[in-house]
Design a protein around this motif. Structure first.
Motif, mmCIF file in Angstrom:
data_model
loop_
_atom_site.group_PDB
_atom_site.id
_atom_site.type_symbol
_atom_site.label_atom_id
_atom_site.label_comp_id
_atom_site.label_asym_id
_atom_site.label_seq_id
_atom_site.Cartn_x
_atom_site.Cartn_y
_atom_site.Cartn_z
ATOM 1 N N ASP A 23 0.826 -1.200 0.000
ATOM 2 C CA ASP A 23 0.000 0.000 0.000
ATOM 3 C C ASP A 23 0.863 1.253 0.000
ATOM 4 O O ASP A 23 0.543 2.238 -0.659
ATOM 5 N N GLU A 27 0.725 4.008 -2.865
ATOM 6 C CA GLU A 27 0.525 5.431 -2.623
ATOM 7 C C GLU A 27 1.627 6.246 -3.295
ATOM 8 O O GLU A 27 1.358 7.303 -3.886
ATOM 9 N N SER A 30 0.789 6.530 -6.852
ATOM 10 C CA SER A 30 -0.223 7.566 -7.093
ATOM 11 C C SER A 30 0.391 8.957 -7.036
ATOM 12 O O SER A 30 0.038 9.840 -7.828
ATOM 13 N N LEU A 226 -4.326 12.636 -5.789
ATOM 14 C CA LEU A 226 -3.795 13.117 -4.525
ATOM 15 C C LEU A 226 -3.501 14.613 -4.602
ATOM 16 O O LEU A 226 -2.996 15.107 -5.600
ATOM 17 N N ILE A 252 -1.162 13.304 4.654
ATOM 18 C CA ILE A 252 -0.622 12.071 4.102
ATOM 19 C C ILE A 252 0.425 11.535 5.071
ATOM 20 O O ILE A 252 0.990 12.287 5.869
ATOM 21 N N SER A 284 -11.150 2.429 1.825
ATOM 22 C CA SER A 284 -9.727 2.127 1.906
ATOM 23 C C SER A 284 -9.478 0.946 2.835
ATOM 24 O O SER A 284 -10.219 0.714 3.795
ATOM 25 N N GLN A 290 -4.376 5.884 8.018
ATOM 26 C CA GLN A 290 -4.716 7.212 7.514
ATOM 27 C C GLN A 290 -5.249 8.115 8.630
ATOM 28 O O GLN A 290 -4.898 9.299 8.700
#
Length: 424
Positions: A23, A27, A30, A226, A252, A284, A290
């Motif tokens: 993950d 991220e 992304s 993002l 983030i 998610s 998060q």
């Protein structure tokens, strides 16, 4: 400009194995795509000891070199922060540009900033980041201007040495202080008109801008990427007279400290807010991480206990609704919504109105015809729930801020028996 091809590099730590490590690199992918790059490969290494010269082991450096050559990549992005020496050594070894997660996020912010304040904040963060990375006195910062990791704040395209960078940072800080004073004046104005401020907070791409548009009829760009929104927006919540809603920059994991410092003026809106709407992407797989990332930033900027409502967004992306109920039990109070379809938005309005009613005082007034300015003040800054005329006087039942209710105490009367309003 030709799209850059990037190789991603990450460390597998004891607490970040399996899906969590995947993950983290997802991220980073992304983030790279948000900056305009195409990811051509990934390299991971089990964490044992950080190499002081290259961050990763020498064998992994050779693996990265080979992947760069095979994919024709021209950029390497590390998921962790590199020291200036590590960054230089890796560039010398691979022959391509190397940036870390902080440099990548700063690059995205440089692209997204639109307002003068946003641009100044990004420039300050970039200059703070660049300072220790100058290789020597008189370095020509020729890297600034083109692609990822090179977008600079304008003046840094010149041949600046450390002294000139410090001077520029001082000017930027002075300009931001002026903006901070303007914001403080605006906050005083809001307090004078008895408006409450609610702030949307949350992990980046959780749907804050879409919720802002839904609740306020704003037209803030909301995109599935993002850091789509960088500059703060304040709007009045539709159907209310006392609540303003502020959208804030997304948080983030590993949010660069330079950004937290630079964006303190913007983040102070959160500190001034009476209510926090913590927006969460409930679809998610990593909600805990998060939520913790957001809370850690709130602690860093000095915000402790505030009224908070968890807004579980994107429920339309879930097949199993039991997941929603589970998170509503764990995060309280929580409202489940879909900002895209509108499901649950009425419940969100109801919670906000209920919260506001607890902040306001129910009062009754008898106002003579000569009190026109007072009547206008009550309608502008409160919620009038009943009105009727008694002779020439106007009787009002209203909900007002405690301070305003106290200031108008001379017009207060005991609760009156309501009748149908007489038309005049």
């Amino acid at each position: 400009m030709q799209q850059e091809k990037a190789v991603l590099v990450g460390l597998k730590r004891i607490k970040l194995t399996g899906p969590a490590m995947s993950d983290s690199l997802d991220e980073l992918t992304s983030l790279a795509e948000s900056a305009g790059a195409r990811v051509t490969g990934r390299v991971t290494q089990d964490w044992k000891m950080v190499d002081p010269a290259f961050f990763i082991g020498r064998g992994k450096v050779a693996e990265v070199q080979e992947l760069v050559r095979d994919t024709n990549a021209n950029l390497i992005i590390f998921d962790d922060d590199l020291t200036p020496a590590q960054q230089r050594n890796l560039e010398d070894a691979t022959g391509v540009m190397v940036i870390d997660r902080t440099g990548l996020i700063l690059d995205i912010f440089a692209q997204r900033a639109r307002s003068r304040e946003g641009k100044l904040q990004v420039e300050l963060a970039q200059l703070s980041y660049l300072m220790p990375r100058l290789r020597g006195k008189g370095l020509v910062l020729s890297r600034l201007g083109g692609g990822i990791g090179t977008r600079g704040p304008g003046e840094t395209k010149l041949e600046l040495d450390r002294r000139k960078i410090k001077e520029r940072m001082a000017r930027v800080k002075k300009a931001l202080e002026q903006i901070k004073k303007i914001r403080a004046t605006q906050r005083i104005s809001r307090k004078h008109t008895t408006h409450y401020l609610a702030a949307l907070i949350g992990y980046t791409n959780a749907g804050k801008s879409t919720i802002l548009n839904t609740l306020t009829d704003a037209a803030v760009p909301a995109e599935n990427r993002l850091f789509s929104t960088l500059d703060p927006t304040i709007r009045k919540i539709a159907g209310t007279t006392n609540i303003l809603l502020s959208d804030t920059v997304g948080f983030i994991r590993k949010l660069p400290h330079q950004l937290i410092a630079a964006f303190k003026a913007t983040l102070e809106e959160i500190n001034e807010a009476s209510l926090l709407l913590h927006v969460i992407d409930v679809s998610s797989s990593f909600i805990d991480e998060q939520v913790n990332a957001v809370n850690s930033v709130l602690q860093e900027i000095g915000i402790h206990e505030k009224d908070t409502l968890y807004v579980l967004n994107k429920i339309d992306c879930l097949q199993e609704r039991a997941v929603i109920r589970m998170w509503q039990r764990r995060l309280q109070p929580a409202v489940a919504v879909s900002a895209r379809t509108g499901e649950g938005i009425n419940e969100l309005y109801d919670y906000i109105e209920c919260w506001l009613s607890k902040k306001l005082q129910k009062v009754y007034f008898r106002l003579p015809p000569t009190a026109g300015s007072v009547i206008d003040q009550i309608f502008r800054n409160g919620t009038v729930t009943h009105k009727e005329y008694h002779g020439e006087d106007l009787l009002l039942e209203a909900h007002l801020d405690h301070r305003l209710a106290h200031n108008l105490e001379r017009f207060s009367i005991p609760p009156f028996k309501k009748t149908l309003m007489k038309q005049r």
